[in-house]
Write an enzyme that holds these catalytic residues in place. Sequence first.
Site, PDB file in Angstrom:
ATOM      1  N   GLU A 258       0.816  -1.196   0.000  1.00  0.00           N
ATOM      2  CA  GLU A 258       0.000   0.000   0.000  1.00  0.00           C
ATOM      3  C   GLU A 258       0.863   1.265   0.000  1.00  0.00           C
ATOM      4  OE1 GLU A 258      -1.955  -2.853   3.052  1.00  0.00           O
ATOM      5  OE2 GLU A 258      -0.022  -2.617   2.029  1.00  0.00           O
TER       6      GLU A 258
ATOM      7  N   CYS B 260      -2.335  -3.634   7.219  1.00  0.00           N
ATOM      8  CA  CYS B 260      -1.929  -3.925   8.599  1.00  0.00           C
ATOM      9  C   CYS B 260      -2.173  -2.718   9.494  1.00  0.00           C
ATOM     10  CB  CYS B 260      -0.459  -4.337   8.640  1.00  0.00           C
ATOM     11  SG  CYS B 260       0.690  -2.976   8.345  1.00  0.00           S
TER      12      CYS B 260
ATOM     13  N   ALA C 143      11.191 -37.609  -7.834  1.00  0.00           N
ATOM     14  CA  ALA C 143      11.351 -37.953  -9.249  1.00  0.00           C
ATOM     15  C   ALA C 143      11.526 -39.461  -9.362  1.00  0.00           C
ATOM     16  CB  ALA C 143      12.554 -37.224  -9.848  1.00  0.00           C
TER      17      ALA C 143
ATOM     18  N   LEU D 233      21.162 -27.997  -2.312  1.00  0.00           N
ATOM     19  CA  LEU D 233      19.796 -27.637  -1.912  1.00  0.00           C
ATOM     20  C   LEU D 233      19.594 -26.131  -1.933  1.00  0.00           C
ATOM     21  CD1 LEU D 233      19.146 -30.172   0.987  1.00  0.00           C
ATOM     22  CD2 LEU D 233      18.669 -30.434  -1.453  1.00  0.00           C
TER      23      LEU D 233
ATOM     24  N   ARG E 132      18.447 -22.202  -7.842  1.00  0.00           N
ATOM     25  CA  ARG E 132      19.326 -21.801  -8.938  1.00  0.00           C
ATOM     26  C   ARG E 132      18.471 -21.318 -10.111  1.00  0.00           C
ATOM     27  NH1 ARG E 132      21.607 -26.300  -6.707  1.00  0.00           N
ATOM     28  NH2 ARG E 132      21.023 -27.797  -8.336  1.00  0.00           N
TER      29      ARG E 132
END
Length: 364
Positions: free
Chosen positions: A56, A78, A157, A205, A208
Amino acid sequence: MSDERLHANFMRDAICAGEPGRGRTHPNPCVGAVVVREGRVIGRGFHKGPGNPHAEIEAMRDAGDSSGSDLYVTLEPCCTFGRTPPCTEAILASGVRRVFAAIEDPNPAVKGRGLAKLREGGVEVHLGLLEKEAAALDPAYHHFYRQGRPLVHLKWAQTLDGRYVAAHGRYITGAEARRVVHEERAQADAILVSAGTVLQDDPSLTVRLQGFDKRLVRIILDRMGTLVPERRIFQRAPENGPCWIIRPSGAAAPPFPSMPMVECLELPPDGQGGIDLGALMGLLRTRQILSLYVEAVGPLAGAFLRSGFVDRLSIHVALRLGGSGRGLLEKIGEEGKELSLEGAAIEQAGKDLIIRKEFTNPAM
């Protein structure tokens, strides 16, 4: 054009304005906003992340002068002091005459109070415009406050015959499907794997994606205490994000060496040699992890599915036979229960298929 359609179009503009914030704002919500005067958008804004101005404020700054205008925002403004001042005060000071909010904020600290303050200040307030579409900007935020735990996305997978290790020893799926994985990681706050995955694959992990810089919390369930500090995920912890090693409480395992941004935690065991996933959800809730991406196969995937904590399932299927590793589906169904994928969506990613299923009552 009718007023109803006009208001809906402006809310769609606000939803589009919020898109660049997806995956970047937690524990704050992803929000978009537009300022409209005389039927024309004069300001757009989105929340860029914790510590930055809310949508906002950005939209009103972009408009320059918001007096007499309408504000369309995808979430209730908020009314609390946090890293930034309340949006309600800025809206009241701006001279905005009407606020159209798509959704009431489910956070108990706000939840209707923001709209009430605006009404008390003389602003005309409307709630509920394109609620479903606006919620899709940040489903994890709404899930977290309504369910009291993170939104859990389980992915694995496999080959067509249900094997989870490629015969040639490399990736099971192609580049297009792997890009989807990184897009899904980018929407999460944390990624979770087993210690076996870390020891066998030595993954980073990370997310990318070009132009998308994000550090994930990397969570490793180490039920046997077998992790070693030489793995890549720990060596790169400072720059790629914190690592949480979670072990069953009371397990006889050697202590993990102290390393920067690597934390070793204990949670109650589940009685079957694993970690109690209910206790894990409690930990994630207290640490404000709103979205968890689980990359798991075998017993860990099965445990998540049986727990009822999986909200989204993605199965990446390579259209070939002859992988190695014990049959993945056999492991998931080892308790003799079935999981229906009726109604699942199927999409193509290069030469591979992705099967997607959203669960509303996911327990097997």
